[in-house]
Structure formats: C-alpha cells, structure tokens
Design a protein around this motif. Structure first.
Motif, short mmCIF file in Angstrom:
data_model
loop_
_atom_site.label_atom_id
_atom_site.label_comp_id
_atom_site.label_asym_id
_atom_site.label_seq_id
_atom_site.Cartn_x
_atom_site.Cartn_y
_atom_site.Cartn_z
N ALA A 45 -1.16 -4.01 -4.99
CA ALA A 45 -1.22 -3.68 -6.42
C ALA A 45 0.16 -3.76 -7.05
CB ALA A 45 -1.79 -2.27 -6.59
N MET A 46 1.17 -3.24 -6.35
CA MET A 46 2.54 -3.29 -6.86
C MET A 46 3.01 -4.73 -7.05
SD MET A 46 6.02 -2.78 -4.92
CE MET A 46 5.84 -4.56 -4.68
N SER A 47 2.62 -5.60 -6.12
CA SER A 47 3.01 -7.01 -6.22
C SER A 47 2.40 -7.66 -7.45
CB SER A 47 2.58 -7.75 -4.95
OG SER A 47 3.22 -7.21 -3.80
N LEU A 48 1.19 -7.26 -7.79
CA LEU A 48 0.56 -7.78 -9.01
C LEU A 48 1.32 -7.34 -10.24
CD1 LEU A 48 -1.72 -7.51 -11.43
CD2 LEU A 48 -1.77 -9.52 -9.95
N ILE A 49 1.77 -6.07 -10.25
CA ILE A 49 2.57 -5.58 -11.37
C ILE A 49 3.89 -6.34 -11.44
CG2 ILE A 49 3.80 -3.57 -12.30
CD1 ILE A 49 0.74 -3.48 -12.59
N PHE A 50 4.46 -6.65 -10.29
CA PHE A 50 5.69 -7.46 -10.26
C PHE A 50 5.44 -8.82 -10.92
CE2 PHE A 50 8.01 -10.90 -8.12
CZ PHE A 50 9.31 -10.56 -8.47
N PHE A 51 4.29 -9.41 -10.67
CA PHE A 51 3.96 -10.69 -11.29
C PHE A 51 3.96 -10.57 -12.81
CE2 PHE A 51 0.63 -13.28 -13.27
CZ PHE A 51 1.10 -14.56 -12.98
N PHE A 56 6.50 -11.51 -18.16
CA PHE A 56 6.98 -11.01 -19.44
C PHE A 56 8.48 -10.72 -19.42
CE2 PHE A 56 2.46 -10.22 -19.80
CZ PHE A 56 2.20 -10.50 -21.14
N ASN A 57 9.14 -11.03 -18.29
CA ASN A 57 10.58 -10.82 -18.17
C ASN A 57 10.98 -9.38 -18.50
OD1 ASN A 57 13.14 -11.87 -17.51
ND2 ASN A 57 13.67 -12.12 -19.68
N ASN A 58 10.20 -8.43 -17.97
CA ASN A 58 10.43 -7.02 -18.28
C ASN A 58 10.01 -6.17 -17.07
OD1 ASN A 58 10.50 -4.42 -19.26
ND2 ASN A 58 9.69 -4.96 -21.27
N ALA A 59 11.01 -5.65 -16.35
CA ALA A 59 10.73 -4.85 -15.16
C ALA A 59 10.11 -3.50 -15.49
CB ALA A 59 12.02 -4.64 -14.36
N SER A 60 10.13 -3.10 -16.77
CA SER A 60 9.54 -1.82 -17.16
C SER A 60 8.02 -1.83 -17.06
CB SER A 60 9.98 -1.44 -18.58
OG SER A 60 11.31 -0.98 -18.58
N PHE A 61 7.41 -2.97 -16.74
CA PHE A 61 5.98 -2.98 -16.46
C PHE A 61 5.67 -2.05 -15.29
CE2 PHE A 61 4.83 -6.41 -19.23
CZ PHE A 61 3.46 -6.32 -19.35
N TYR A 62 6.67 -1.82 -14.44
CA TYR A 62 6.44 -0.97 -13.27
C TYR A 62 6.49 0.51 -13.62
CZ TYR A 62 7.12 1.21 -8.72
OH TYR A 62 6.98 2.01 -7.63
N ALA A 63 7.06 0.87 -14.75
CA ALA A 63 7.33 2.28 -15.06
C ALA A 63 6.13 3.21 -14.87
CB ALA A 63 7.89 2.40 -16.47
N SER A 137 14.47 -6.77 -8.23
CA SER A 137 13.34 -6.19 -8.94
C SER A 137 12.21 -5.86 -7.98
CB SER A 137 12.85 -7.15 -10.02
OG SER A 137 11.72 -6.62 -10.69
N TYR A 138 11.86 -6.82 -7.11
CA TYR A 138 10.72 -6.61 -6.22
C TYR A 138 11.00 -5.53 -5.18
CZ TYR A 138 6.78 -7.47 -3.13
OH TYR A 138 5.65 -7.31 -2.38
N PHE A 139 12.13 -5.67 -4.49
CA PHE A 139 12.40 -4.77 -3.37
C PHE A 139 13.06 -3.45 -3.80
CE2 PHE A 139 12.14 -8.93 -1.29
CZ PHE A 139 11.28 -8.63 -0.24
#
Length: 226
Positions: A45-51, A56-63, A137-139
């Motif tokens: 699931a986290m990997s999908l959020i990373f995608f 969208f060039n925005n790591a805050s999708f993970y927030a 970003s990923y790790f």
C-alpha cells in the motif's frame, strides 16, 4: 475551501482507496501468519502511495498514511476471530487510537492547501539529495516511518485479538498517558495554527501556551501515545 484544495483532497482519497485495494490483494496473495501478511500488505500500500507522490511530484501524499495505518490494522484485528478478548481494553485502546488518527489527519488537511503544497522538510530533502530524491523519498520518507509505526502496532495483535487479562491498574495508567498525549497534541496544534494564522512575520516562533513549556508538545504527545 478553495477549488484547488478540494481537488487535492479528492486525489488523496483516490490514492488511498487504491492503496487499500492493493493491500487487500497483497494480503490475500500470501499464506503467512498475520503479522507478516499485514506487513507485506502495508509495504504494498505504501508503495502505491509512493507512486502517486511521484506522479504529482509531492511527497506529502504520504502524510496521512502513517496516521491511517494503525486504524486499518486495528479494524482488521477486531474483525477477525478472537480468543476470549477483554472487550473493555479492546474498545478503549481502539478509541484512543481512533482519536489520535483523526487529530493527525484533520491537522494535516487543515494546513494543506493543494497538490503543490509539499512539507518544507521534504522540499529540503529534495534540494539536498538532487537525483537521489526518489530513493530518499521511498526508503526514508515513506518506508522507514511505515516500518516504525508497524513495529509500534505489534502489541495490538494481543490487545485487540487475544488479550483476556483482567482490566487493571496498568490499563488505567496507559489510558491516562494516552489521554494526556492526545490532549497535548490537540491543544498544541490549535495554538500553533492560530499563531501562524495571525503572525505578521514568518520568522516569528511560537512561545506561548504549551509551546512556552515544551518546544514540541505534539512530539511529546506522540511519545505518550506510543
């Protein structure tokens, strides 16, 4: 609420709906014990959020992810076959987790403006790592917190699914610490939000309310919760 913010929230909802679907597929694909299957589902699931963050060039999708993770795990555990579990402990622990999660998600979306609004810490990491940012970003931004939160959730396997010990003094101590933690976070967040909204100079630092006594009351609250 602006049109840009609504659009951003919709995309966040889409991303997490896909992430949940991927998690379920990954969980069903393997035949390990739950603690490992849920870990694999989490990483999928986290990997999908990373995608989505890459798209969208925005790591805050993970927030919102790490604040949703314990609730999804907890909901799953409660829904499974249980072994004479203490329902009082189960209900209170899950309620504290739920309030904690709502506070974090609410505070993120209250301060988040649109799809171009990225956490300043992620922006700094992007600038410092340059071409290595995808790995950072990923790790670093996503996988490490996911693993840490999952490790913190391991006691939930006993608390929500198996623990039949009588409700006692240690439960009460834990509940009090949890309530203190959530209270510090709610109050600290609201004080900081009002301060940032009313200040005239962005270089000003809050030193009133809880922030007068603790440099990071929200982090203190986080330590209490875990």
């Amino acid at each position: 609420m602006t049109k840009e913010k609504i659009t951003g929230i919709v995309w966040q909802f889409v991303a997490y709906a896909f992430a949940l679907t991927i998690a379920i597929k990954a969980y069903d694909h393997f035949d390990f014990i739950d603690i490992w299957r849920l870990l694999i589902a989490n990483i999928a699931a986290m990997s999908l959020i990373f995608f989505f963050s890459y798209a969208f060039n925005n790591a805050s999708f993970y927030a919102p992810y790490w604040s949703l993770q314990p609730i999804v795990i907890g909901t799953y555990l409660i829904s499974q076959e249980q072994f004479d579990v203490n329902t009082t402990r189960q209900s209170i622990v899950f309620l504290i987790l739920l309030v904690w999660s709502i506070r974090l998600i609410f505070n993120f979306f209250r301060n988040w403006s649109n799809l171009e609004d990225e956490d300043w810490r992620y922006i700094r990491l992007r600038e410092q790592s340059n071409q290595w940012f995808l790995l950072v970003s990923y790790f670093g931004i996503m996988l490490l917190p996911t693993l840490l939160v999952y490790a913190g959730c391991i006691p939930l396997f006993a608390i929500l699914k198996e623990s039949n010990m009588p409700f006692g003094i240690w439960d009460m101590i834990g509940i009090v610490i949890g309530i203190i933690g959530i209270s510090f976070q709610w109050i600290g967040d609201n004080q900081l939000f009002k301060f940032k909204k009313n200040r005239t100079d962005n270089s000003e630092t809050i030193n009133t309310g809880l922030w007068k006594y603790s440099r990071h009351p929200n982090y203190f609250g986080e330590i209490c919760i875990w």
